[in-house]
Design a protein around this motif. Structure first.
Motif, short mmCIF file in Angstrom:
data_model
loop_
_atom_site.label_atom_id
_atom_site.label_comp_id
_atom_site.label_asym_id
_atom_site.label_seq_id
_atom_site.Cartn_x
_atom_site.Cartn_y
_atom_site.Cartn_z
N ALA A 10 -2.55 1.94 -5.73
CA ALA A 10 -1.66 2.96 -6.27
C ALA A 10 -2.39 3.63 -7.43
N ALA A 11 -2.31 4.94 -7.51
CA ALA A 11 -3.04 5.66 -8.56
C ALA A 11 -2.25 6.87 -9.03
N VAL A 12 -2.38 7.14 -10.33
CA VAL A 12 -1.75 8.31 -10.94
C VAL A 12 -2.49 8.59 -12.24
N GLY A 13 -2.40 9.81 -12.70
CA GLY A 13 -2.94 10.19 -14.00
C GLY A 13 -2.02 11.18 -14.66
N ASP A 14 -2.26 11.43 -15.95
CA ASP A 14 -1.53 12.49 -16.65
C ASP A 14 -0.02 12.26 -16.65
N ILE A 15 0.36 11.04 -17.00
CA ILE A 15 1.80 10.76 -17.05
C ILE A 15 2.41 11.25 -18.36
N ALA A 21 10.70 9.60 -23.08
CA ALA A 21 10.50 9.14 -21.70
C ALA A 21 10.63 7.63 -21.57
N ARG A 22 10.96 6.95 -22.64
CA ARG A 22 11.02 5.48 -22.63
C ARG A 22 11.96 5.00 -21.53
N GLY A 23 11.46 4.12 -20.68
CA GLY A 23 12.24 3.54 -19.59
C GLY A 23 12.26 4.37 -18.33
N ARG A 24 11.96 5.66 -18.43
CA ARG A 24 12.08 6.53 -17.26
C ARG A 24 10.97 6.32 -16.26
N TYR A 25 9.72 6.25 -16.76
CA TYR A 25 8.61 6.06 -15.81
C TYR A 25 8.66 4.66 -15.21
N ARG A 26 9.05 3.69 -16.01
CA ARG A 26 9.14 2.31 -15.51
C ARG A 26 10.06 2.24 -14.30
N ARG A 27 11.17 2.96 -14.34
CA ARG A 27 12.09 2.95 -13.21
C ARG A 27 11.44 3.51 -11.95
N ARG A 28 10.51 4.44 -12.15
CA ARG A 28 9.84 5.05 -10.99
C ARG A 28 8.79 4.12 -10.38
N LEU A 29 8.49 3.02 -11.08
CA LEU A 29 7.52 2.04 -10.58
C LEU A 29 8.18 0.86 -9.90
N GLU A 30 9.49 0.86 -9.83
CA GLU A 30 10.20 -0.26 -9.21
C GLU A 30 9.80 -0.39 -7.74
N LEU A 39 -2.39 -1.00 -9.63
CA LEU A 39 -2.11 0.35 -10.13
C LEU A 39 -3.25 0.78 -11.04
N LEU A 40 -3.85 1.93 -10.72
CA LEU A 40 -4.91 2.51 -11.53
C LEU A 40 -4.40 3.81 -12.14
N VAL A 41 -4.56 3.95 -13.46
CA VAL A 41 -4.02 5.11 -14.18
C VAL A 41 -5.17 5.88 -14.80
N ALA A 42 -5.29 7.16 -14.42
CA ALA A 42 -6.47 7.97 -14.73
C ALA A 42 -6.35 8.79 -16.01
N GLY A 43 -5.87 8.18 -17.08
CA GLY A 43 -5.90 8.83 -18.39
C GLY A 43 -4.78 9.81 -18.66
N ASP A 63 3.92 -6.14 -17.88
CA ASP A 63 4.47 -7.13 -16.94
C ASP A 63 4.86 -6.53 -15.59
N LEU A 64 4.10 -5.55 -15.13
CA LEU A 64 4.32 -5.07 -13.77
C LEU A 64 3.91 -6.16 -12.78
N PRO A 65 4.48 -6.15 -11.58
CA PRO A 65 4.15 -7.20 -10.61
C PRO A 65 2.79 -7.01 -9.93
N VAL A 66 2.04 -5.98 -10.32
CA VAL A 66 0.67 -5.79 -9.83
C VAL A 66 -0.23 -5.57 -11.03
N PRO A 67 -1.54 -5.88 -10.92
CA PRO A 67 -2.46 -5.61 -12.03
C PRO A 67 -2.52 -4.12 -12.33
N VAL A 68 -2.72 -3.79 -13.60
CA VAL A 68 -2.82 -2.39 -14.02
C VAL A 68 -4.16 -2.18 -14.74
N VAL A 69 -4.90 -1.17 -14.30
CA VAL A 69 -6.16 -0.78 -14.94
C VAL A 69 -6.05 0.68 -15.32
N THR A 70 -6.50 1.02 -16.52
CA THR A 70 -6.41 2.41 -16.97
C THR A 70 -7.66 2.83 -17.72
#
Length: 244
Positions: A10-15, A21-30, A39-43, A63-70
């Motif tokens: 899973a990948a995304v950038g420019d969030i 926005a607190r709590g809003r993006y987290r809900r989109r990762l459920e 999950l890889l996050v591109a800055g 504490d996402l259920p998958v590793p996160v690298v950014t």
């Protein structure tokens, strides 16, 4: 459990998260663990690179259920608090790359992720060179230094798959839709040249909000622009076997 060939990224950038926005993006990762293995996050995690914004991002990714690298992006450097932001993210369990690499064991696979912010300069035939004023030399040499660091990191990685994570783009094709006048500030061919020299399975970047999702390096490596405005969804999923 993922096998060597069906690893899902899973990948995304420019969030660009802020306090509102607190709590809003987290809900989109459920449920992300049902669709991806990492999950890889591109800055450009923040809007203005403040520590408060960095803490929001850390909480959203904690504490996402998958590793996160950014990696960090230019917005995350804006307030000169990039080291503090990176520290907050690491405290939340997020791997933050800074022109280095990490190996993740995911099921039966070892996934190597290499990268960092990247930088600009332009693309072959229409790019800045290390000539003239010291300011221009510094601009280009910064990108060259980053590209060389990626080459070293890629050579040192021992993994079944290697992915490069950047904020700036290594190719101009994924910038299509952006004004050509700003291409030199969106990426550099030196980044692609470095990766092509050593090899990788996939390059992910952001930064170009009006760009195009898919491209390929001169050496044949898949490139994906995962900026959130380009994807139009919380993240995209890419498979090592190309099936998704």
């Amino acid at each position: 459990m993922s096998t060597l060939t069906d690893l899902r990224i899973a990948a995304v950038g420019d969030i660009h998260l802020g306090e509102d926005a607190r709590g809003r993006y987290r809900r989109r990762l459920e449920g992300i663990e049902q669709r991806a293995d990492v999950l890889l996050v591109a800055g450009d995690l923040t809007r203005h690179g403040t520590l408060e914004e960095g803490r929001v991002v850390a909480d959203e990714l904690r504490d996402l259920p998958v590793p996160v690298v950014t990696v960090l992006g230019n917005h995350d450097y804006h307030s000169d608090l990039q080291f503090e932001i990176a520290s907050e993210l690491r405290d939340a369990g997020v791997v933050v790359l800074d022109d280095d690499g990490v190996v993740l064991e995911i099921g039966e696979s070892k996934l190597g992720v290499v990268g960092g912010k990247g930088f600009g300069g332009g693309y072959a035939g229409k790019c800045a060179s290390e000539f003239g004023e010291r300011e221009i030399k510094n601009f280009v040499s910064h990108t060259r230094f980053i590209a060389e660091a990626w080459k070293v990191a890629l050579k040192e990685i021992v993994a079944d798959h290697r992915v490069v994570l950047s904020h700036y783009s290594p190719i101009k094709e994924t910038l299509e839709g952006e004004p050509p006048e700003i291409y030199p500030f969106l990426g550099s061919y030196l980044l692609a040249e470095a990766v092509d020299t050593v090899g990788a399975d996939l390059i992910l970047h952001g930064h170009a909000h009006r760009g195009t999702e898919k491209g390929i390096t001169p050496g044949g490596i898949r490139v994906r622009n995962v900026a959130l405005p380009v994807l139009g969804k919380p993240y995209a999923v890419y498979c090592m076997d190309g099936a998704c």
